[in-house]
Design a protein around this motif. Structure first.
Motif, short mmCIF file in Angstrom:
data_model
loop_
_atom_site.label_atom_id
_atom_site.label_comp_id
_atom_site.label_asym_id
_atom_site.label_seq_id
_atom_site.Cartn_x
_atom_site.Cartn_y
_atom_site.Cartn_z
N UNK A 79 0.83 -1.20 0.00
CA UNK A 79 0.00 0.00 0.00
C UNK A 79 0.86 1.25 0.00
N UNK A 80 1.91 1.26 0.82
CA UNK A 80 2.78 2.42 0.90
C UNK A 80 3.45 2.72 -0.42
N UNK A 81 3.91 1.68 -1.11
CA UNK A 81 4.57 1.88 -2.41
C UNK A 81 3.58 2.37 -3.46
N UNK A 82 2.38 1.78 -3.46
CA UNK A 82 1.37 2.20 -4.43
C UNK A 82 1.00 3.67 -4.23
N UNK A 83 0.75 4.05 -2.98
CA UNK A 83 0.39 5.45 -2.72
C UNK A 83 1.55 6.38 -3.08
N UNK A 84 2.78 5.92 -2.84
CA UNK A 84 3.94 6.74 -3.20
C UNK A 84 4.02 6.91 -4.71
#
Length: 401
Positions: free
Chosen positions: A360-365
């Motif tokens: 999730x963190x990578x996608x949002x980034x």
């Protein structure tokens, strides 16, 4: 010097926040004692007390960056900053009250987190020397004040704590809620403000400077190791542990083993030797210095590792940029997981969440997007800071989300 360059290096701060999130999750999921023994597990030895302290120290760094970094703001702009921080703090506290009503055994930190933001507001305009003096004094004296005040609070306020996580219903008993948040609860703000102030001191440094990053690691190691050595001497050769074992409060407890995990279940009576322990969440000066020193080491290393490439720690900095959302999601997941029969394997529960949160963190980034709760709090904060330049508001919001 403008503080704007500090904002370009925030991936290291986000990475440190991600480590704090995953460290706290590990203490929520894995046992802290080896089953059937009084021996601390590796998770307890590594993360108990340190992960939540890192979370609070990074919060202080964020507050410093929000208010100008190494060039603190003043006057009208500072007043705008404070309004934005206050709104952010209230919203975080409200999220904490919502999560407090969830069925869980986890001590939810968010209400305390919001209160700490509010308590830190008077310090946001201080320059580094004055702020460092306040941080040092608070770290040294607040545990003594808490030790002296706690018996009076416990006899004057009935009940003296909320008996769990703060919830909306506790707003109807303000004296009890105030006593719990400041003195008697799991994250007593009286001592925990030390972490925020120490973090603000770090945030007032020139964080992009290589020498500052190295100094954070060196000073953090010195503080963490020095506090441990002093604590070992006081409890060992100086006779502190032997004296505590003779107190009625410690009778029947494996105190020596509990020091590695936490002594919150023990009523710490009138013996001044309780201030010599360095147990997680004990809130003593030695505990504060040790855990804050450990936090400084993590922050320094993360800044060093992201000097060349801000994405070097993306699996940590991605989730670290949206910890409010992910922490709330973690509490919700654990509330459901803990009701399952039989209970799932802790390793599966932990790694499922870690991998999901990293993704999730990578996608949002990649999407250059904010987490839902980060979007809510930063948007409300910016609205409260009317008149502040959009680019400064945007950068500062990213610094502390």
């Amino acid at each position: 010097m403008s503080s704007q360059p500090a904002f370009r290096r925030l991936s290291g701060i986000d990475a440190a926040r991600g480590i704090a999130l995953f460290g706290m999750m590990s203490t929520h999921i894995f046992p802290l004692y080896v089953p059937g023994t009084a021996e601390a597990t590796e998770v307890a030895l590594l993360f108990s007390g340190r992960a939540s302290a890192l979370f609070a120290v990074v919060a202080g760094i964020g507050l410093a960056l929000l208010t100008g970094g190494n060039a603190p703001r003043s006057g009208r702009v500072l007043r705008m900053d404070r309004r934005g921080i206050a709104v952010r703090a209230v919203l975080i506290a409200m999220v904490g009250l919502v999560l407090g009503g969830v069925e869980t055994n986890i001590a939810v930190i968010l209400f305390h987190y919001g209160v700490l933001f509010l308590l830190a507001l008077p310090f946001t305009g201080l320059r580094l020397p004055a702020l460092a003096a306040w941080a040092l004094g608070w770290t040294l004296l607040s545990p003594v004040v808490a030790f002296l005040v706690r018996p009076w609070v416990e006899t004057t306020v009935v009940p003296a704590d909320v008996g769990g996580n703060p919830m909306f219903e506790h707003l109807l008993v303000p004296a009890t809620l105030l006593a719990d948040i400041l003195v008697t609860g799991y994250y007593p703000a009286l001592q925990w403000l030390s972490y925020v102030l120490l973090g603000m001191v770090i945030g007032r440094l020139r964080l992009p400077d290589l020498k500052v990053q190295g100094a954070l690691v060196a000073a953090g190691l010195a503080a963490a190791i020095g506090a441990k050595l002093v604590g070992s001497y006081l409890l060992g050769p100086a006779g502190g542990l032997a004296a505590l074992l003779q107190t009625p409060e410690a009778a029947g407890y494996p105190l020596e083993a509990m020091l590695d995990v936490g002594v919150g279940s023990i009523d710490q009576g009138a013996s001044w030797w309780w201030l010599a322990i360095i147990s997680p969440h004990s809130g003593t000066t030695l505990d504060l210095v040790h855990t804050a020193g450990s936090a400084a080491v993590v922050v320094g290393i993360c800044l060093l590792l992201t000097r060349r490439s801000p994405r070097a720690l993306l699996p940590l900095s991605g989730p670290g940029a949206m910890t409010l959302t992910l922490y709330a999601l973690h509490i919700t997941i654990m509330s459901w997981t803990d009701q399952l029969v039989p209970l799932p394997e802790p390793s599966a529960v932990f790694w499922f969440q870690v991998l999901a949160f990293v993704a999730l963190g990578i996608v949002f980034h990649r999407l250059n997007a904010r987490g839902p709760l980060e979007l809510l709090t930063s948007g409300a904060s910016r609205a409260a800071r009317t008149g502040l330049a959009p680019e400064a508001g945007s950068g500062a919001g990213r610094a502390n989300s």
